[in-house]
Design an enzyme around this catalytic site. Structure first.
Site, PDB file in Angstrom:
ATOM      1  N   ASP A   1       8.134 -14.527  -4.294  1.00 48.81           N
ATOM      2  CA  ASP A   1       7.213 -13.432  -3.970  1.00 48.81           C
ATOM      3  C   ASP A   1       6.249 -13.195  -5.131  1.00 48.81           C
ATOM      4  OD1 ASP A   1       5.909 -11.212  -3.044  1.00 48.81           O
ATOM      5  OD2 ASP A   1       7.640  -9.856  -3.206  1.00 48.81           O
TER       6      ASP A   1
ATOM      7  N   LYS B   1       1.308  -9.619  -8.052  1.00 49.96           N
ATOM      8  CA  LYS B   1       2.166  -8.840  -8.939  1.00 49.96           C
ATOM      9  C   LYS B   1       1.749  -9.051 -10.386  1.00 49.96           C
ATOM     10  CE  LYS B   1       6.487  -8.942  -6.269  1.00 49.96           C
ATOM     11  NZ  LYS B   1       6.622  -7.480  -6.128  1.00 49.96           N
TER      12      LYS B   1
ATOM     13  N   ARG C   1       8.936  -6.625   4.852  1.00 55.06           N
ATOM     14  CA  ARG C   1       8.998  -5.951   6.153  1.00 55.06           C
ATOM     15  C   ARG C   1       8.228  -6.728   7.216  1.00 55.06           C
ATOM     16  NH1 ARG C   1       6.507  -0.692   3.358  1.00 55.06           N
ATOM     17  NH2 ARG C   1       7.539  -1.720   1.597  1.00 55.06           N
TER      18      ARG C   1
HETATM   19  N1  BES Z   1      10.421  -8.181  -3.271  1.00 56.90           N
HETATM   20  C1  BES Z   1       9.706  -6.996  -3.558  1.00 56.90           C
HETATM   21  C2  BES Z   1      10.632  -5.844  -3.963  1.00 56.90           C
HETATM   22  C3  BES Z   1      11.257  -5.973  -5.316  1.00 56.90           C
HETATM   23  C4  BES Z   1      10.504  -5.805  -6.453  1.00 56.90           C
HETATM   24  C5  BES Z   1      12.587  -6.236  -5.424  1.00 56.90           C
HETATM   25  C6  BES Z   1      11.085  -5.913  -7.699  1.00 56.90           C
HETATM   26  C7  BES Z   1      13.190  -6.323  -6.653  1.00 56.90           C
HETATM   27  C8  BES Z   1      12.435  -6.174  -7.801  1.00 56.90           C
HETATM   28  C9  BES Z   1       8.920  -6.554  -2.349  1.00 56.90           C
HETATM   29  O1  BES Z   1       8.365  -7.569  -1.588  1.00 56.90           O
HETATM   30  C10 BES Z   1       7.767  -5.748  -2.876  1.00 56.90           C
HETATM   31  O2  BES Z   1       6.950  -6.306  -3.540  1.00 56.90           O
HETATM   32  N2  BES Z   1       7.745  -4.455  -2.564  1.00 56.90           N
HETATM   33  C11 BES Z   1       6.732  -3.604  -3.021  1.00 56.90           C
HETATM   34  C12 BES Z   1       6.317  -2.714  -1.865  1.00 56.90           C
HETATM   35  C13 BES Z   1       5.070  -1.918  -2.144  1.00 56.90           C
HETATM   36  C14 BES Z   1       3.875  -2.841  -2.199  1.00 56.90           C
HETATM   37  C15 BES Z   1       4.905  -0.922  -1.036  1.00 56.90           C
HETATM   38  C16 BES Z   1       7.270  -2.786  -4.183  1.00 56.90           C
HETATM   39  O3  BES Z   1       8.442  -2.426  -4.151  1.00 56.90           O
HETATM   40  O4  BES Z   1       6.537  -2.566  -5.132  1.00 56.90           O
HETATM   41 ZN    ZN Z   2       9.381  -9.337  -1.642  1.00 51.28          ZN
HETATM   42 MN    MN Z   3       6.502  -8.219  -2.338  1.00 50.33          MN
END
Ligand code: BES
Ligand code: ZN
Ligand code: MN
Length: 501
Positions: free
Chosen positions: A273, A280, A354
């Protein structure tokens, strides 16, 4: 490692090492008393001199203990007797296996499984002892050019039970413990693999592998074209940013009557991801190889079910894709149509979990599920809320939620429920589509679940957010194998429930 159960006194064991527990204030366990008696007070003398405090996890290896038939005696501190609980048990077991593995002993008989533990029976202690031991001997070195394997690792651990009458049940517990541990090992191995090896097709290959080992499993793998035909616009949109195409992996384990509705497990399988176009930041981005931890736990659970031949029907579905920025990647603002027909405005391409899950959750209706549980490293917000100790859980059916909470307590793989109130739903409002894929910063774990809830109204469903529990960061970086213990406890509880009716 081999495991077995046995009953018999410690001074009579002809083995490389006997492991006994000692509590604070020189309180000897039953087995320690037996060793002390046989050796004319060797243990109590040593305690009196203050050579061993018996704090939880302290160890002391003794050689040539008088009148013992074994080569070594390992003392393990168990702390205060009144405070000896599941957490202390884990710590003691891990400390013991670490020492055993470092010593030259290839076989050991442990009496830790005989210590009384509030709220947990022999069955639990045996299963847990095996899981703990496998945990402490696990290492992921398949990608190191020099494998630094222990020169004489522990090969056989014999778990002592109080009486001969405990043996038949004990053997079943050994089988269960080994099945769960081997499921956890698969989960860890898959999750620890880097993104350049573990791609969606690699996970598909793992399903084919699993079928080779357990031919009764039924597997099917959907490629992009088949997903296109099903209208999985959200899952496909995430996959489009990568040259490694997405896969929907289905594994069916049938251990019970055909008529029995299955428990369906749905795993988030983002093999890496990056965030996509909503890229990110660089810090610790490598850990996003763990974004398929949910999928890895579905593999682990199915392996454990197959290994222990659990009398349940369980279907595992994995929504796998790689979230990359590319010319074909989705842009913030893109609108996609999901398999359910609902449209979604992708306001942030980093909320991709999601998007892949929602189409899988629509797809699984075809299995007429008893319950559906999805498992996902879904939100960073869950780590902020619960840290590394509990997984987040949200559900549209309170009996299911309660069953999972109990299973979490029993397996010590704990979860904490967050509210799935409708009040949060409006955070997903969109001016251009049915709803958006993000709900702003407040309650990020809840709004992610609210999104999924719009696809799970036709069945009983629970969502596990394992963002904080699937792996450890820092010096000990590595997958944990969670929530396989929780899932297996839940499935085993249900199996024994069904055996009663
Ligand atoms: N895989 C990530 C969530 C995550 C981040 C898990 C760091 C463990 C450590 C997920 O896909 C994500 O990026 N979620 C975002 C959602 C936001 C954009 C609404 C998040 O948590 O920042
Ligand atoms: Zn993710
Ligand atoms: Mn993500």
């Amino acid at each position: 490692m081999e495991y077995s159960v046995k009953s018999g006194s410690p001074e009579k064991q002809r083995t490389s090492c006997v492991v006994i527990g000692i509590f604070h204030n020189r309180r000897l366990s039953t087995a320690a008393k037996a060793v002390d008696k046989a050796s004319d007070g060797y243990i109590s003398n040593l305690m009196r001199r203050g050579d061993f405090e018996a704090d939880t996890g302290d160890t002391l290896m003794l050689f040539q203990v008088p009148n013992m038939l074994c080569d070594r005696v390992l003392l393990v501190g168990c702390g205060k007797e009144r405070e000896f609980d599941a957490r202390a048990f884990d710590k003691v077991m891990r400390a013991a296996s670490e020492q055993l593995n470092k010593s030259g002993a290839t076989e050991a008989v442990t009496y830790i499984t005989e210590l009384a533990l509030k709220g947990h029976d022999t069955d639990w202690k045996i299963r847990r002892a095996i899981i703990d031991t496998e945990e402490s001997v696990y290492s992921f070195n398949q990608l190191k050019s020099k494998k630094s394997d222990q020169r004489r690792p522990l090969k056989r651990l014999i778990l002592s039970v109080a009486t001969r009458r405990d043996l038949p049940l004990g053997e079943i517990s050994v089988r269960e413990g080994m099945a769960i541990a081997s499921g956890m090992r698969l989960t860890k191995d898959l999750a620890n693999l880097p993104g350049n090896i573990c791609k969606p097709e690699y996970l598909a290959e793992q399903a084919r592998f699993l079928k080779k080992a357990y031919p009764d499993l039924k597997i099917s793998i959907l490629d992009e074209q088949e997903m296109e035909e099903l209208g999985m616009g959200a899952l496909l949109a995430v996959g489009r940013g990568s040259v490694n195409p997405p896969r929907l992996i289905v594994m069916e384990y049938r251990g019970a009557d055909k008529k029995q509705k299955p428990v369906v497990l749905v795993g988030k399988g983002i093999t890496f991801d990056t965030g996509g176009i909503s890229l990110k930041p660089g810090e610790a981005m490598d850990e996003m190889k763990y974004d398929m931890g949910g999928a890895a736990s579905v593999f682990g659970a199915l392996k454990a079910c197959s290994e222990m031949q659990l009398p349940m029907n369980v279907v595992g579905v994995i929504a796998s894709a790689e979230n990359m920025p590319d010319g074909n990647a989705s842009r913030p603002g893109d609108i996609v149509t999901t398999m359910s027909g609902q449209t979604v405005e992708i306001l942030n391409t980093d909320a991709e979990g999601r998007l892949v899950l929602c189409d899988a959750l629509t797809y699984v209706k075809k299995f007429d599920p008893e319950v559906v549980i999805d498992i996902a490293t879904l939100t960073g917000a869950c780590i902020i809320a619960l840290g590394a100790h509990a997984s987040g859980m949200l559900s549209n059916h309170s009996p299911l939620a309660n069953d999972l909470i109990s299973a979490g307590k029993a397996s010590f793989d704990r979860i904490w429920e967050l509210p799935l109130w409708d009040d949060y739903q409006e955070q997903l409002d969109s001016n251009f589509a049915d709803f958006a894929n993000i709900g702003g910063r407040p309650a990020g774990t809840i709004t992610a679940a609210c999104f999924l809830a719009r696809f799970t109204q036709k069945y009983h469903w629970a969502h596990l957010d394992i963002a904080g529990t699937a792996w450890k960061s820092g010096k000990e970086k590595g997958a944990t194998g969670r929530p396989v213990p929780l899932l297996m406890q839940y499935l085993m509880d249900r199996a024994s429930e069904q055996a009663k009716t």
